[in-house]
Motif scaffolding. Sequence first.
Motif, PDB file in Angstrom:
ATOM      1  N   MET A 114     -25.702 -43.669 -52.691  1.00 46.63           N
ATOM      2  CA  MET A 114     -25.534 -44.229 -54.025  1.00 46.63           C
ATOM      3  C   MET A 114     -24.137 -44.847 -54.134  1.00 46.63           C
ATOM      4  SD  MET A 114     -28.381 -43.549 -55.745  1.00 46.63           S
ATOM      5  CE  MET A 114     -28.169 -43.505 -57.480  1.00 46.63           C
ATOM      6  N   LYS A 115     -24.081 -46.024 -54.732  1.00 43.83           N
ATOM      7  CA  LYS A 115     -22.808 -46.714 -54.927  1.00 43.83           C
ATOM      8  C   LYS A 115     -22.309 -46.480 -56.351  1.00 43.83           C
ATOM      9  CE  LYS A 115     -23.555 -50.518 -51.734  1.00 43.83           C
ATOM     10  NZ  LYS A 115     -23.577 -51.977 -51.605  1.00 43.83           N
ATOM     11  N   LYS A 116     -20.995 -46.364 -56.472  1.00 42.32           N
ATOM     12  CA  LYS A 116     -20.375 -46.232 -57.783  1.00 42.32           C
ATOM     13  C   LYS A 116     -20.010 -47.618 -58.308  1.00 42.32           C
ATOM     14  CE  LYS A 116     -18.329 -41.808 -58.304  1.00 42.32           C
ATOM     15  NZ  LYS A 116     -19.060 -41.685 -59.487  1.00 42.32           N
ATOM     16  N   LEU A 117     -19.833 -47.696 -59.608  1.00 42.05           N
ATOM     17  CA  LEU A 117     -19.372 -48.935 -60.229  1.00 42.05           C
ATOM     18  C   LEU A 117     -17.889 -49.114 -59.916  1.00 42.05           C
ATOM     19  CD1 LEU A 117     -21.017 -48.576 -63.752  1.00 42.05           C
ATOM     20  CD2 LEU A 117     -21.951 -49.647 -61.709  1.00 42.05           C
ATOM     21  N   PRO A 118     -17.368 -50.327 -60.030  1.00 37.03           N
ATOM     22  CA  PRO A 118     -15.929 -50.521 -59.799  1.00 37.03           C
ATOM     23  C   PRO A 118     -15.104 -49.780 -60.859  1.00 37.03           C
ATOM     24  CG  PRO A 118     -17.039 -52.624 -60.228  1.00 37.03           C
ATOM     25  CD  PRO A 118     -18.062 -51.571 -60.297  1.00 37.03           C
ATOM     26  N   ALA A 165     -18.271 -41.210 -63.866  1.00 36.52           N
ATOM     27  CA  ALA A 165     -18.634 -40.321 -62.760  1.00 36.52           C
ATOM     28  C   ALA A 165     -20.147 -40.278 -62.516  1.00 36.52           C
ATOM     29  CB  ALA A 165     -18.113 -38.915 -63.030  1.00 36.52           C
ATOM     30  N   PHE A 166     -20.932 -40.579 -63.539  1.00 35.50           N
ATOM     31  CA  PHE A 166     -22.384 -40.458 -63.409  1.00 35.50           C
ATOM     32  C   PHE A 166     -23.112 -41.794 -63.309  1.00 35.50           C
ATOM     33  CE2 PHE A 166     -21.104 -36.392 -65.209  1.00 35.50           C
ATOM     34  CZ  PHE A 166     -21.737 -35.530 -64.329  1.00 35.50           C
ATOM     35  N   HIS A 167     -22.410 -42.907 -63.315  1.00 35.25           N
ATOM     36  CA  HIS A 167     -23.047 -44.218 -63.159  1.00 35.25           C
ATOM     37  C   HIS A 167     -23.075 -44.579 -61.667  1.00 35.25           C
ATOM     38  CE1 HIS A 167     -23.015 -44.994 -67.434  1.00 35.25           C
ATOM     39  NE2 HIS A 167     -23.602 -46.146 -67.219  1.00 35.25           N
ATOM     40  N   GLN A 168     -24.274 -44.684 -61.130  1.00 37.04           N
ATOM     41  CA  GLN A 168     -24.448 -45.020 -59.718  1.00 37.04           C
ATOM     42  C   GLN A 168     -25.710 -45.858 -59.549  1.00 37.04           C
ATOM     43  OE1 GLN A 168     -24.745 -41.303 -57.664  1.00 37.04           O
ATOM     44  NE2 GLN A 168     -22.711 -40.631 -58.259  1.00 37.04           N
ATOM     45  N   TYR A 169     -25.786 -46.552 -58.433  1.00 36.63           N
ATOM     46  CA  TYR A 169     -26.983 -47.326 -58.131  1.00 36.63           C
ATOM     47  C   TYR A 169     -27.162 -47.396 -56.618  1.00 36.63           C
ATOM     48  CZ  TYR A 169     -23.913 -51.197 -56.910  1.00 36.63           C
ATOM     49  OH  TYR A 169     -22.957 -51.968 -56.323  1.00 36.63           O
ATOM     50  N   GLU A 191     -32.643 -47.689 -57.394  1.00 30.33           N
ATOM     51  CA  GLU A 191     -32.364 -46.496 -58.199  1.00 30.33           C
ATOM     52  C   GLU A 191     -31.100 -46.736 -59.024  1.00 30.33           C
ATOM     53  OE1 GLU A 191     -32.592 -42.575 -56.341  1.00 30.33           O
ATOM     54  OE2 GLU A 191     -33.345 -43.610 -54.556  1.00 30.33           O
ATOM     55  N   ILE A 192     -31.174 -46.377 -60.301  1.00 31.34           N
ATOM     56  CA  ILE A 192     -30.024 -46.498 -61.193  1.00 31.34           C
ATOM     57  C   ILE A 192     -29.876 -45.179 -61.939  1.00 31.34           C
ATOM     58  CG2 ILE A 192     -29.002 -47.749 -63.125  1.00 31.34           C
ATOM     59  CD1 ILE A 192     -30.855 -50.127 -62.334  1.00 31.34           C
ATOM     60  N   LYS A 193     -28.690 -44.579 -61.806  1.00 30.05           N
ATOM     61  CA  LYS A 193     -28.400 -43.325 -62.502  1.00 30.05           C
ATOM     62  C   LYS A 193     -27.276 -43.572 -63.490  1.00 30.05           C
ATOM     63  CE  LYS A 193     -29.565 -40.264 -58.683  1.00 30.05           C
ATOM     64  NZ  LYS A 193     -29.092 -39.180 -57.812  1.00 30.05           N
ATOM     65  N   LYS A 194     -27.416 -42.994 -64.689  1.00 32.99           N
ATOM     66  CA  LYS A 194     -26.347 -43.099 -65.676  1.00 32.99           C
ATOM     67  C   LYS A 194     -26.453 -41.971 -66.682  1.00 32.99           C
ATOM     68  CE  LYS A 194     -28.913 -46.665 -68.149  1.00 32.99           C
ATOM     69  NZ  LYS A 194     -28.855 -48.047 -68.614  1.00 32.99           N
ATOM     70  N   ILE A 254     -27.531 -52.532 -64.269  1.00 31.82           N
ATOM     71  CA  ILE A 254     -26.378 -51.970 -63.567  1.00 31.82           C
ATOM     72  C   ILE A 254     -25.191 -52.500 -64.368  1.00 31.82           C
ATOM     73  CG2 ILE A 254     -25.073 -51.889 -61.423  1.00 31.82           C
ATOM     74  CD1 ILE A 254     -27.727 -52.522 -59.951  1.00 31.82           C
ATOM     75  N   ALA A 255     -24.424 -51.599 -64.954  1.00 33.10           N
ATOM     76  CA  ALA A 255     -23.445 -51.954 -65.989  1.00 33.10           C
ATOM     77  C   ALA A 255     -22.397 -52.952 -65.546  1.00 33.10           C
ATOM     78  CB  ALA A 255     -22.772 -50.689 -66.520  1.00 33.10           C
ATOM     79  N   ALA A 256     -21.864 -52.823 -64.351  1.00 36.18           N
ATOM     80  CA  ALA A 256     -20.793 -53.735 -63.924  1.00 36.18           C
ATOM     81  C   ALA A 256     -20.607 -53.657 -62.423  1.00 36.18           C
ATOM     82  CB  ALA A 256     -19.487 -53.386 -64.622  1.00 36.18           C
ATOM     83  N   VAL A 257     -20.549 -54.840 -61.815  1.00 38.33           N
ATOM     84  CA  VAL A 257     -20.247 -54.944 -60.387  1.00 38.33           C
ATOM     85  C   VAL A 257     -19.375 -56.181 -60.187  1.00 38.33           C
ATOM     86  CG1 VAL A 257     -22.337 -53.764 -59.557  1.00 38.33           C
ATOM     87  CG2 VAL A 257     -22.374 -56.233 -59.930  1.00 38.33           C
TER      88      VAL A 257
END
Length: 155
Positions: free
Chosen positions: A1-5, A69-73, A81-84, A129-132
Amino acid sequence: MKKLPESVKTVWLYSAVITIIVEIIIFTIATIVVKYLDWKYVEYILPVLGTILVVLALVDMVSIPYRYAFHQYAIHEDRVEIKKGFIFREQATVPIARVQNVDIEQGPILRHKNLYKISIYTSADSHEIAAVTKEESENIKTQVMRLAMEARNAR
């Protein structure tokens, strides 16, 4: 899972501050109008409601590190998969075969930090996905659309 910037935290902070400013302006105007119209009971409800909304925006501001901490994709061959969320957690799994479109969007606050929002559309729903970063947004769009086309052609 990748984190947002990391810079998405600043975007969320700006958004919360703008929300507080707008709420204060609206409730100040509403309070003046209510006093002018002499609606006695509403005069007491507006400041309480305004205070509650400002407190909620402040809580939103304080919770930014936890939200981050909980925003990942993650993008897999067969799904995205998108977690938030950290209080009310949400995990969306979007089957690649159902993806119809991927949009890259950028509002003024995201533009300030050179970030982009990704919206993944199916026939029934959309997921964000909120921001990349710009590079990541283009990679996500290209990869998801390529996988979606391959899934459609495999049927």
